[in-house]
Design an enzyme around this catalytic site. Sequence first.
Site, PDB file in Angstrom:
ATOM      1  N   GLU A  81       0.827  -1.210   0.000  1.00 23.88           N
ATOM      2  CA  GLU A  81       0.000   0.000   0.000  1.00 23.88           C
ATOM      3  C   GLU A  81       0.860   1.259   0.000  1.00 23.88           C
ATOM      4  OE1 GLU A  81      -3.132   0.024  -0.416  1.00 23.88           O
ATOM      5  OE2 GLU A  81      -3.669  -2.068  -0.018  1.00 23.88           O
ATOM      6  N   CYS A 144      -7.941  -2.186   8.181  1.00 26.39           N
ATOM      7  CA  CYS A 144      -6.553  -2.186   7.708  1.00 26.39           C
ATOM      8  C   CYS A 144      -6.032  -0.763   7.534  1.00 26.39           C
ATOM      9  CB  CYS A 144      -6.424  -2.962   6.398  1.00 26.39           C
ATOM     10  SG  CYS A 144      -6.645  -4.732   6.632  1.00 26.39           S
ATOM     11  N   HIS A 166      -1.489  -5.825   1.491  1.00 31.64           N
ATOM     12  CA  HIS A 166      -2.730  -6.602   1.413  1.00 31.64           C
ATOM     13  C   HIS A 166      -2.467  -7.868   0.603  1.00 31.64           C
ATOM     14  CE1 HIS A 166      -5.787  -3.399   2.672  1.00 31.64           C
ATOM     15  NE2 HIS A 166      -6.199  -4.509   3.264  1.00 31.64           N
TER      16      HIS A 166
HETATM   17  N1  PCA Z   1      -8.562  -7.026   6.108  1.00 26.30           N
HETATM   18  C1  PCA Z   1      -9.467  -5.946   6.457  1.00 26.30           C
HETATM   19  C2  PCA Z   1      -9.366  -5.815   7.960  1.00 26.30           C
HETATM   20  C3  PCA Z   1      -8.657  -7.032   8.421  1.00 26.30           C
HETATM   21  C4  PCA Z   1      -8.115  -7.663   7.221  1.00 26.30           C
HETATM   22  O1  PCA Z   1      -7.366  -8.655   7.184  1.00 26.30           O
HETATM   23  C5  PCA Z   1      -9.186  -4.664   5.697  1.00 26.30           C
HETATM   24  O2  PCA Z   1      -8.683  -4.733   4.558  1.00 26.30           O
HETATM   25  O3  PCA Z   1      -9.476  -3.581   6.190  1.00 26.30           O
END
Ligand code: PCA
Length: 197
Positions: A81, A144, A166
Amino acid sequence: MTQKTLLITGFDPFGGETVNPSREAIKLLPDTVGGYRLHKLEIPVEFGRGAEIAIGAAEELSPDAILCVGLAGGRQAMTPEVLAVNIRDAGSPDNAGYKPSFEPVVPGGREAYFTTLPAREMTAAISAAGLPASLSFSAGVYVCNDLLYSLLHRFAGTEVRVGFIHVPFIPEQGKKGKPSMPLNDIAKGLAAAIEAL
Ligand code: PCA
């Protein structure tokens, strides 16, 4: 060579799932990767509290870097990110039942922070390991992003670097028609990214 310290976090399952690939993948990593000693931490999928736990651990550990990992179901690649925004907005409640609607992460905080880890280099390193990777310009507005924004806010102006990756579903989650990546590959990709820090 002095060993550096990396705080690496993964999330609990959420949204009715029984596994979260982010938590399982960090468990597979060895204790040392690319000159970093790894300190692994599991984070609850809760606005505010997840970030508090991560900040508390980081204040105690004084790591050189913090790398958070989370699931982005539907993505087909591992996605470092670039930024976090000062918005909490949930389509479904977090694991504590909280469902914010367009609230700030930090009232009065700046609109956004750029990651302080080398997201482009991490993306290139994951690709070079033969795994799908692309840069992401949105960590969303769920837990997240809440964690990434809170950490970048807390450690702004310090030497502690903060970033987020992610990851896709894993095949065991049985998401028909949705992209997934084997858990071992996700762990390999994370190791490649850490080596690029
Ligand atoms: N993904 C979510 C919250 C926890 C996770 O593993 C997100 O992308 O916000």
